[in-house]
Design an enzyme around this catalytic site. Structure first.
Site, PDB file in Angstrom:
ATOM      1  N   ASP A   1      41.551  67.296  52.904  1.00 44.72           N
ATOM      2  CA  ASP A   1      42.606  68.297  52.700  1.00 44.72           C
ATOM      3  C   ASP A   1      43.467  67.964  51.480  1.00 44.72           C
ATOM      4  OD1 ASP A   1      44.002  70.592  53.266  1.00 44.72           O
ATOM      5  OD2 ASP A   1      45.145  69.758  54.938  1.00 44.72           O
TER       6      ASP A   1
ATOM      7  N   HIS B   1      39.489  72.262  44.197  1.00 42.86           N
ATOM      8  CA  HIS B   1      38.243  72.172  44.964  1.00 42.86           C
ATOM      9  C   HIS B   1      37.137  71.507  44.134  1.00 42.86           C
ATOM     10  CE1 HIS B   1      40.101  74.364  48.106  1.00 42.86           C
ATOM     11  NE2 HIS B   1      40.131  75.528  47.482  1.00 42.86           N
TER      12      HIS B   1
ATOM     13  N   LEU C   1      22.321  56.804  55.904  1.00 39.60           N
ATOM     14  CA  LEU C   1      23.502  57.561  56.337  1.00 39.60           C
ATOM     15  C   LEU C   1      23.179  59.033  56.637  1.00 39.60           C
ATOM     16  CD1 LEU C   1      26.796  57.566  56.322  1.00 39.60           C
ATOM     17  CD2 LEU C   1      26.481  58.686  54.115  1.00 39.60           C
TER      18      LEU C   1
HETATM   19  C1  IPE Z   1      41.295  72.058  57.359  1.00 41.99           C
HETATM   20  O1  IPE Z   1      42.192  72.221  56.342  1.00 41.99           O
HETATM   21  C2  IPE Z   1      39.938  72.536  56.955  1.00 41.99           C
HETATM   22  C3  IPE Z   1      39.278  71.756  55.917  1.00 41.99           C
HETATM   23  C4  IPE Z   1      39.713  70.676  55.337  1.00 41.99           C
HETATM   24  C5  IPE Z   1      37.993  72.256  55.553  1.00 41.99           C
HETATM   25  P1  IPE Z   1      43.145  73.503  56.203  1.00 41.99           P
HETATM   26  O2  IPE Z   1      43.876  73.324  54.946  1.00 41.99           O
HETATM   27  O3  IPE Z   1      42.348  74.731  56.378  1.00 41.99           O
HETATM   28  O4  IPE Z   1      44.083  73.326  57.474  1.00 41.99           O
HETATM   29  P2  IPE Z   1      45.511  73.945  57.786  1.00 41.99           P
HETATM   30  O5  IPE Z   1      45.417  75.414  57.575  1.00 41.99           O
HETATM   31  O6  IPE Z   1      46.487  73.313  56.867  1.00 41.99           O
HETATM   32  O7  IPE Z   1      45.771  73.561  59.209  1.00 41.99           O
HETATM   33  C1  IPE Z   2      41.021  71.398  51.541  1.00 47.35           C
HETATM   34  O1  IPE Z   2      42.042  71.638  50.635  1.00 47.35           O
HETATM   35  C2  IPE Z   2      39.789  72.197  51.253  1.00 47.35           C
HETATM   36  C3  IPE Z   2      39.535  73.283  52.185  1.00 47.35           C
HETATM   37  C4  IPE Z   2      40.249  73.597  53.206  1.00 47.35           C
HETATM   38  C5  IPE Z   2      38.385  74.093  51.924  1.00 47.35           C
HETATM   39  P1  IPE Z   2      43.007  72.891  50.761  1.00 47.35           P
HETATM   40  O2  IPE Z   2      42.420  74.003  49.998  1.00 47.35           O
HETATM   41  O3  IPE Z   2      43.331  73.180  52.165  1.00 47.35           O
HETATM   42  O4  IPE Z   2      44.283  72.331  49.996  1.00 47.35           O
HETATM   43  P2  IPE Z   2      45.795  72.556  50.398  1.00 47.35           P
HETATM   44  O5  IPE Z   2      45.927  72.120  51.820  1.00 47.35           O
HETATM   45  O6  IPE Z   2      46.074  74.008  50.226  1.00 47.35           O
HETATM   46  O7  IPE Z   2      46.545  71.681  49.461  1.00 47.35           O
HETATM   47 MG    MG Z   3      44.743  72.501  53.409  1.00 46.81          MG
END
Ligand code: IPE
Ligand code: IPE
Ligand code: MG
Length: 255
Positions: A35, A52, A146
């Site tokens: 995240d 990303h 793995l």
């Molecule tokens: C969880 O992260 C999903 C992934 C890392 C793929 P999100 O960014 O979607 O989660 P919330 O919305 O902050 O809970």
């Molecule tokens: C995690 O990073 C990737 C996915 C959920 C696909 P985010 O896109 O949720 O990044 P933040 O949480 O908005 O910083």
């Molecule tokens: Mg996120």
């Protein structure tokens, strides 16, 4: 005066008593909620997709490290069933990432004996995404190192709902009775059926929640949270998480 609240870190972690990673007690299954890509980009004035892209580049370092440490399964949360709520351009970009990642990394994964696996609802994923992942699964199916388990369009509640539906159908068909539904039967109907439960869960970006990730499987998993955003996550952070894991005592309700 109120005492200062401690945060979610244990005392040893707060005091930063991080020791060396011991190779004999490496977690066999590590799951990561990757995240913070969006915030990483925002901090730099870049579009979210730049985060990303940068986050994708981290995966391969962690896969390599996990493999060399002898981790057996690495589960990576790449896209949740709730992530469809995001703007179309972001979702489209995320759906292209598996191809981008695999077009560069698949030869290395094959060479490094990594076995690719998918966990999630395939039906709503675009054909190009599934095609890339299926090809990687096929090309690595005989590998014995793995297991790299991608959670793509994965949601734990959906997973549990479909397990219950499948079990209910078996009851209706008369194959099992309701009394025969055990913990083991439910485990057998989940998308992780041939995998052990995660020993260690890592979540980056400072969010202290599960976001619908592996709710059943994480019942006795050790959690490690860090404020580091996923694109900034390094092998060193990964080792730190494992070292902290190794200092924990897993009791499973015992003494
Ligand atoms: C969880 O992260 C999903 C992934 C890392 C793929 P999100 O960014 O979607 O989660 P919330 O919305 O902050 O809970
Ligand atoms: C995690 O990073 C990737 C996915 C959920 C696909 P985010 O896109 O949720 O990044 P933040 O949480 O908005 O910083
Ligand atoms: Mg996120």
């Amino acid at each position: 005066m109120l005492e200062k609240f401690s945060n979610w870190k244990s005392k040893a972690e707060q005091e930063n008593k991080i020791e060396e990673v011991k190779l004999e007690n490496v977690p066999k299954h590590v799951a990561i909620i990757m995240d913070g890509n969006g915030r990483w980009a925002k901090k730099r004035g870049l579009p979210r997709i730049a985060g990303h892209r940068e986050g994708m580049n981290v995966i391969n370092k962690i896969v390599k490290k996990a493999n060399s440490l002898g981790v057996e399964v690495l589960t990576l949360y790449a896209f949740s069933t709730e992530n469809w709520k995001r703007p179309k351009n972001e979702v489209d970009f995320l759906m292209r990432l598996p191809e981008r990642y695999l077009s560069v990394e698949l030869p290395k994964l094959i060479e490094e004996n990594v076995k690719v696996r998918l966990m999630g609802c395939k039906e709503s994923l675009p054909a190009h995404t599934i095609g890339a992942v299926d090809n990687a699964i096929e090309k690595t199916k005989h590998n014995t190192g793995l297991i790299l388990n991608f959670a793509l369009n994965y949601g734990s509640r959906d997973e549990i709902v479909s397990a219950i539906q499948d079990i209910a159908k078996e009851v209706v068909a008369g194959n099992i009775t309701p009394d025969q539904i055990t913990d083991g039967v439910i485990t057998e109907h989940l998308m992780t059926k041939e995998l052990r439960d995660p020993d260690l869960l890592i979540r980056t970006s400072g969010e202290i929640r599960l976001s619908n990730f592996m709710l059943w499987q994480l019942a006795y998993t050790e959690f490690w949270f860090t404020d580091v955003l996923w694109p900034d996550f390094t092998e060193q952070h990964f080792l730190e998480a494992i070292s902290v894991y190794q200092q924990r005592t897993r009791r499973y309700g015992g003494i």
